[in-house]
Design an enzyme around this catalytic site. Structure first.
Site, PDB file in Angstrom:
ATOM      1  CG  HIS A  65     -40.412  22.432 -44.740  1.00 36.88           C
ATOM      2  ND1 HIS A  65     -40.106  23.882 -44.393  1.00 36.88           N
ATOM      3  CD2 HIS A  65     -41.920  22.702 -44.853  1.00 36.88           C
ATOM      4  CE1 HIS A  65     -41.023  24.320 -44.211  1.00 36.88           C
ATOM      5  NE2 HIS A  65     -42.293  23.772 -44.338  1.00 36.88           N
ATOM      6  CD  GLU A 108     -52.589  27.672 -46.957  1.00 43.91           C
ATOM      7  OE1 GLU A 108     -53.446  28.267 -46.156  1.00 43.91           O
ATOM      8  OE2 GLU A 108     -51.731  26.686 -46.516  1.00 43.91           O
ATOM      9  CG  ASP A 158     -46.900  21.719 -43.889  1.00 46.10           C
ATOM     10  OD1 ASP A 158     -46.871  21.509 -43.015  1.00 46.10           O
ATOM     11  OD2 ASP A 158     -46.392  22.606 -44.754  1.00 46.10           O
ATOM     12  CB  SER A 159     -52.907  20.115 -41.217  1.00 46.00           C
ATOM     13  OG  SER A 159     -52.260  19.028 -40.212  1.00 46.00           O
ATOM     14  CG  ASP A 161     -50.937  22.187 -33.503  1.00 42.83           C
ATOM     15  OD1 ASP A 161     -50.355  21.006 -33.435  1.00 42.83           O
ATOM     16  OD2 ASP A 161     -50.350  23.122 -33.447  1.00 42.83           O
TER      17      ASP A 161
END
Length: 286
Positions: A65, A108, A158-159, A161
């Site tokens: 982060h 999100e 911030d995905s 895979d």
């Protein structure tokens, strides 16, 4: 997956896996998008997996982060608006909101991730969901960047895979829309996996970045629970933020008065010094 001996076995890569002992299961549920499991582990504390793949742990999340947030924010220097795609556990918002930003928009896709993270992983978000500067959108990030008015100084992807709901966040179309959503001089950074095991993932992102940005590169950090060596972060901008000198970075950090577990101005600069096997995945500038 979870086997009968009480171990969570991650089989993300062919011919290679890692296992974390499950000391106690706190949450196990299927949502519309994925299977979410939270369990305790003696070494890493609480662990979140999505479809059996480790996403975040209490013990080492600070490395990931901090590096995906503070590298672009300190490099930019005057960011006011940040867009986070993904990041439902709240850790990325936590770090971004340590800066005096005007607004952080977090998109999100899975409301279930946000809600259980608040309950079972509250230390990850550390109050970020209650910050009035956070604009939480439960939506598809790929669709959001198509329609947003943009003007973001930093966009952080911030995905998960590139499988399942995260796959669309690794496409040329998505990156093109994300660039359009940047303000002049803005920076786009992306989670790009572990190049030793997932080299094509980083190479694909940087091929796209090379056609979109005048400065397309990557930087790295070691995150213990992301197996296979250094983790890579894609970097794209039309500005000169990557060339900011270490003294300027040090002054910016000192001005904010923030302390970190991993990030330093020296680490910031060194992170762009890529090992040979990763550097070969970065396209040569035209």
């Amino acid at each position: 997956m979870t086997d009968m001996t009480g171990w969570s076995v991650e089989r993300l890569h062919d011919a290679y896996s890692q296992a974390l002992r499950i000391d106690r299961v706190l949450y196990d549920s299927e949502t519309e998008h994925q299977r979410i499991v939270v369990f305790d582990n003696a070494t890493f504390g609480r662990v979140l997996t999505l479809d059996g793949v480790v996403q975040v742990t209490e013990r080492d999340n600070f490395i990931y982060h901090e590096m995906l947030t503070h590298v672009p924010l300190f490099a930019h220097g005057t960011a006011a608006r940040v867009l986070i795609i993904g990041g439902g556990d709240g850790g990325m918002a936590r770090e971004a909101l340590r800066h005096p930003l005007e607004q952080v928009t977090m998109v999100e896709i899975d409301a279930g991730v946000v809600e259980f993270s608040k309950q079972y992983l509250p230390g990850i978000s550390a109050g970020a969901f209650d910050d009035p500067r956070l604009d939480l959108q439960i939506a598809d990030g790929a669709e959001f960047v198509k329609t947003t008015a943009g003007g973001y100084d930093v966009i952080i992807v911030d995905s998960t895979d590139p499988v399942g709901p995260g796959e669309v966040l690794f496409t040329d179309h998505f990156y093109g829309h994300a660039k359009r959503a940047l303000a002049p001089g803005g920076i786009l950074v992306t989670q790009n996996g572990v190049p030793f095991m997932q080299g094509e993932e980083l190479a694909g992102t940087l091929r796209a970045f090379g056609t979109l940005f005048s400065d397309a590169s990557a930087y790295v950090a070691p995150v213990p629970t992301y197996q296979g060596g250094f983790m890579a972060f894609g970097w794209g901008t039309d500005g000169a933020a990557r060339s900011v000198d270490e003294a300027t970075l040090r002054a910016r950090v000192a001005e904010k008065g923030l302390g970190f577990g991993y990030y330093t101005s020296e680490v910031h600069k060194a992170a762009f010094a890529l090992p040979g096997y990763i550097k070969r995945l970065v396209p040569d500038p035209a």
